[in-house]
Design a protein around this motif. Structure first.
Motif, mmCIF file in Angstrom:
data_model
loop_
_atom_site.group_PDB
_atom_site.id
_atom_site.type_symbol
_atom_site.label_atom_id
_atom_site.label_comp_id
_atom_site.label_asym_id
_atom_site.label_seq_id
_atom_site.Cartn_x
_atom_site.Cartn_y
_atom_site.Cartn_z
ATOM 1 N N TYR A 249 0.869 -1.177 0.000
ATOM 2 C CA TYR A 249 0.000 0.000 0.000
ATOM 3 C C TYR A 249 0.908 1.229 0.000
ATOM 4 O O TYR A 249 1.859 1.294 0.766
ATOM 5 C CB TYR A 249 -0.907 0.030 1.233
ATOM 6 N N TRP A 250 0.612 2.178 -0.876
ATOM 7 C CA TRP A 250 1.487 3.337 -1.003
ATOM 8 C C TRP A 250 0.803 4.627 -0.561
ATOM 9 O O TRP A 250 -0.399 4.815 -0.742
ATOM 10 C CB TRP A 250 1.962 3.503 -2.449
ATOM 11 N N SER A 251 1.602 5.514 0.034
ATOM 12 C CA SER A 251 1.166 6.884 0.279
ATOM 13 C C SER A 251 2.179 7.860 -0.299
ATOM 14 O O SER A 251 1.863 9.019 -0.532
ATOM 15 C CB SER A 251 0.996 7.145 1.780
ATOM 16 N N ASP A 252 3.386 7.362 -0.554
ATOM 17 C CA ASP A 252 4.449 8.149 -1.178
ATOM 18 C C ASP A 252 4.542 7.742 -2.647
ATOM 19 O O ASP A 252 4.925 6.619 -2.965
ATOM 20 C CB ASP A 252 5.768 7.864 -0.455
ATOM 21 N N TYR A 253 4.173 8.648 -3.541
ATOM 22 C CA TYR A 253 4.125 8.277 -4.959
ATOM 23 C C TYR A 253 5.503 7.934 -5.522
ATOM 24 O O TYR A 253 5.612 7.188 -6.498
ATOM 25 C CB TYR A 253 3.444 9.372 -5.789
ATOM 26 N N LEU A 254 6.562 8.450 -4.896
ATOM 27 C CA LEU A 254 7.902 8.113 -5.353
ATOM 28 C C LEU A 254 8.220 6.640 -5.077
ATOM 29 O O LEU A 254 8.872 5.969 -5.880
ATOM 30 C CB LEU A 254 8.931 9.011 -4.674
ATOM 31 N N LYS A 255 7.731 6.147 -3.938
ATOM 32 C CA LYS A 255 7.935 4.729 -3.615
ATOM 33 C C LYS A 255 7.103 3.844 -4.543
ATOM 34 O O LYS A 255 7.531 2.758 -4.927
ATOM 35 C CB LYS A 255 7.589 4.470 -2.157
ATOM 36 N N GLU A 256 5.912 4.313 -4.892
ATOM 37 C CA GLU A 256 5.109 3.539 -5.841
ATOM 38 C C GLU A 256 5.808 3.484 -7.190
ATOM 39 O O GLU A 256 5.858 2.436 -7.843
ATOM 40 C CB GLU A 256 3.714 4.140 -6.019
ATOM 41 N N SER A 257 6.346 4.598 -7.614
ATOM 42 C CA SER A 257 7.057 4.637 -8.887
ATOM 43 C C SER A 257 8.202 3.628 -8.895
ATOM 44 O O SER A 257 8.404 2.906 -9.881
ATOM 45 C CB SER A 257 7.596 6.047 -9.142
ATOM 46 N N GLN A 258 8.932 3.565 -7.791
ATOM 47 C CA GLN A 258 10.040 2.620 -7.696
ATOM 48 C C GLN A 258 9.551 1.180 -7.790
ATOM 49 O O GLN A 258 10.160 0.344 -8.472
ATOM 50 C CB GLN A 258 10.786 2.835 -6.376
ATOM 51 N N ALA A 259 8.434 0.871 -7.120
ATOM 52 C CA ALA A 259 7.879 -0.485 -7.154
ATOM 53 C C ALA A 259 7.449 -0.873 -8.562
ATOM 54 O O ALA A 259 7.636 -2.019 -8.992
ATOM 55 C CB ALA A 259 6.704 -0.593 -6.188
ATOM 56 N N LEU A 260 6.878 0.075 -9.295
ATOM 57 C CA LEU A 260 6.460 -0.198 -10.664
ATOM 58 C C LEU A 260 7.667 -0.346 -11.590
ATOM 59 O O LEU A 260 7.668 -1.166 -12.510
ATOM 60 C CB LEU A 260 5.544 0.922 -11.160
ATOM 61 N N LYS A 261 8.699 0.441 -11.341
ATOM 62 C CA LYS A 261 9.897 0.350 -12.174
ATOM 63 C C LYS A 261 10.626 -0.984 -11.994
ATOM 64 O O LYS A 261 11.069 -1.597 -12.967
ATOM 65 C CB LYS A 261 10.859 1.507 -11.851
ATOM 66 N N ASN A 262 10.751 -1.428 -10.742
ATOM 67 C CA ASN A 262 11.518 -2.656 -10.509
ATOM 68 C C ASN A 262 10.687 -3.933 -10.611
ATOM 69 O O ASN A 262 11.213 -5.031 -10.451
ATOM 70 C CB ASN A 262 12.257 -2.595 -9.166
ATOM 71 N N GLY A 263 9.384 -3.793 -10.868
ATOM 72 C CA GLY A 263 8.546 -4.967 -11.085
ATOM 73 C C GLY A 263 7.966 -5.585 -9.832
ATOM 74 O O GLY A 263 7.284 -6.613 -9.905
ATOM 75 N N ASP A 264 8.202 -4.961 -8.654
ATOM 76 C CA ASP A 264 7.564 -5.475 -7.438
ATOM 77 C C ASP A 264 6.053 -5.363 -7.549
ATOM 78 O O ASP A 264 5.303 -6.120 -6.920
ATOM 79 C CB ASP A 264 8.055 -4.683 -6.216
ATOM 80 N N ALA A 265 5.591 -4.388 -8.322
ATOM 81 C CA ALA A 265 4.168 -4.236 -8.635
ATOM 82 C C ALA A 265 4.038 -4.048 -10.138
ATOM 83 O O ALA A 265 4.902 -3.430 -10.773
ATOM 84 C CB ALA A 265 3.586 -3.034 -7.906
ATOM 85 N N VAL A 266 2.959 -4.583 -10.705
ATOM 86 C CA VAL A 266 2.756 -4.454 -12.154
ATOM 87 C C VAL A 266 1.422 -3.795 -12.490
ATOM 88 O O VAL A 266 1.184 -3.432 -13.636
ATOM 89 C CB VAL A 266 2.848 -5.824 -12.860
#
Length: 400
Positions: A249-266
């Motif tokens: 669950y994200w509240s920091d959009y920068l952390k979400e961006s990182q998760a999407l970039k590295n494939g932890d989330a798709v």
């Protein structure tokens, strides 16, 4: 843009909300507003006077930049030079903080999101706005005017500023075919179990309610922020069902961006600024408003009832939504501008298309954040709806 990550982190608890939305004795005979409460009887300013020489601004970071964060980003100083109103800016990090600070009576104007604006109206901390004293209001997008988060019973309580949607985003190299429904995040049999990223806030219950509006119409949900016991239970159960699918669950959009970039989330819920950032850094990412629609935000500049600088306040309201300044704020913050003429002033000529700034059809798909209160926001009077305190308790239980 850099600070929207804290937008809903601390919405005020149920006790203050209930107090704010109670009807005062002097107004007890008045008919309730469309939002389910009767605002205190406050008058809008009738005419501008001589600027008072000072203005105390309460704003989301990025909305009232004076060059202190970046010397190149400064629209406060030109306002001071034009009006003689010396601006003191107090940034806030959450809607909770904004509501609390407004109660001190020390601020003249505030940039309020829909999860705070009704509380400020109901408590008497914000007064009606005379839009005739704000010439640039004429150029505000019609689909942002007279809405439930900036008006009550046809009376305007603020000036629309900027808006955006909470989008469905996905990695195009890992999610096929391209999803057109939120079911890719909510269906228990989603093939992306463990790779879903969702927004970390009790207000996320509204996303579940919006999905149920389309997929379980028998529940009778008309407004995702107005949920009775049965509807609320269904939304909570849907999020509990979703829980095993969620990696983060994200509240920091920068952390979400990182998760999407590295494939932890798709696949997940994201803001347009997150999508732009992530794509700009090389990720194969797309986003859209799915068939069910989406939640989102629309921010409003409001005038404090206790303001001692109301002429300066109105000069600010008109200035901050003027085409050039509205464009500057939208570009810096990462949202669609309210003024129809702002797009022509953009440095990035693609921004308005990216953010759908003039697309009324797109805007109509968005269910804008609104504070849940016991009086059902959909107009029902035969039942009570769950307030934000109950949403908060449920969210804690959902996350475990």
């Amino acid at each position: 843009m850099k600070n929207r990550k804290t937008r809903l982190a601390g919405i005020l608890g149920a006790s203050l909300l209930l107090a704010a939305c109670g009807t005062s004795g002097s107004n007890s005979a008045a008919p309730p507003g469309a939002q389910g409460f009767t605002p205190p009887k406050l008058e809008a300013l009738k005419a501008l006077g001589q600027p008072e020489g000072q203005l105390n601004v309460l704003a989301w970071p990025g909305y009232a930049e004076n060059g202190s964060n970046d010397p190149k980003v400064n629209w406060v100083t030109p306002f001071e030079q034009q009006t003689g109103c010396k601006v003191n800016v107090k940034p806030f990090g959450t809607s909770d903080e904004a509501v609390t600070l407004m109660k001190t009576g020390q601020y003249d104007v505030v940039s309020a999101s829909g999860d705070a604006s009704l509380r400020l109206v109901a408590s008497g901390d914000a007064e009606p706005v005379n839009t005739d004293l704000v010439p640039n209001y004429n150029d505000v997008q019609p689909f942002l005017k007279g809405k439930s988060w900036n008006s009550v019973n046809g009376t305007a309580y603020g000036i629309p500023h900027g808006w955006g949607a909470n989008l469905l985003t996905w990695r195009t190299d890992k999610v096929t075919p391209a999803p057109t429904s939120w079911s890719v995040m909510f269906d228990a049999n989603s093939p992306y179990k463990g790779k879903v990223i969702a927004y970390d806030s009790p207000i996320y219950l509204a996303d579940a309610a919006l999905y149920l509006m389309a997929h379980q119409p028998d529940l009778g949900i008309k407004n995702p922020y107005a949920l009775d016991d049965k509807q609320f239970t269904a939304a909570v159960n849907l999020l509990k069902q979703q829980r095993p699918l969620v990696s983060e669950y994200w509240s920091d959009y920068l952390k979400e961006s990182q998760a999407l970039k590295n494939g932890d989330a798709v696949v997940g819920t994201a803001w347009q600024v997150t999508v732009n950032l992530t794509k700009g850094e090389g990720a194969a990412l797309e986003a859209a408003v799915p068939s069910e629609g989406a939640t989102g935000w629309s921010d409003t500049w409001m005038v404090a009832a206790k303001s001692a600088h109301k002429t300066c306040a109105y000069r600010w309201l008109d200035y901050i939504i003027s085409p050039k300044v509205n464009a500057q704020v939208a570009e810096y913050f990462g949202e669609a501008p309210a003024n129809t003429k702002a797009c022509a002033e953009m440095t990035d000529k693609t921004l308005c298309d990216t953010y759908h700034a003039s697309d009324a059809g797109y805007a109509a798909k968005i269910a804008y954040w609104t504070t849940p209160i016991p009086q059902c926001l959909d107009g029902r009077t035969d039942v009570k709806c769950k307030d934000y305190g109950e949403w908060t308790k449920a969210w804690t239980e959902i996350k475990g």
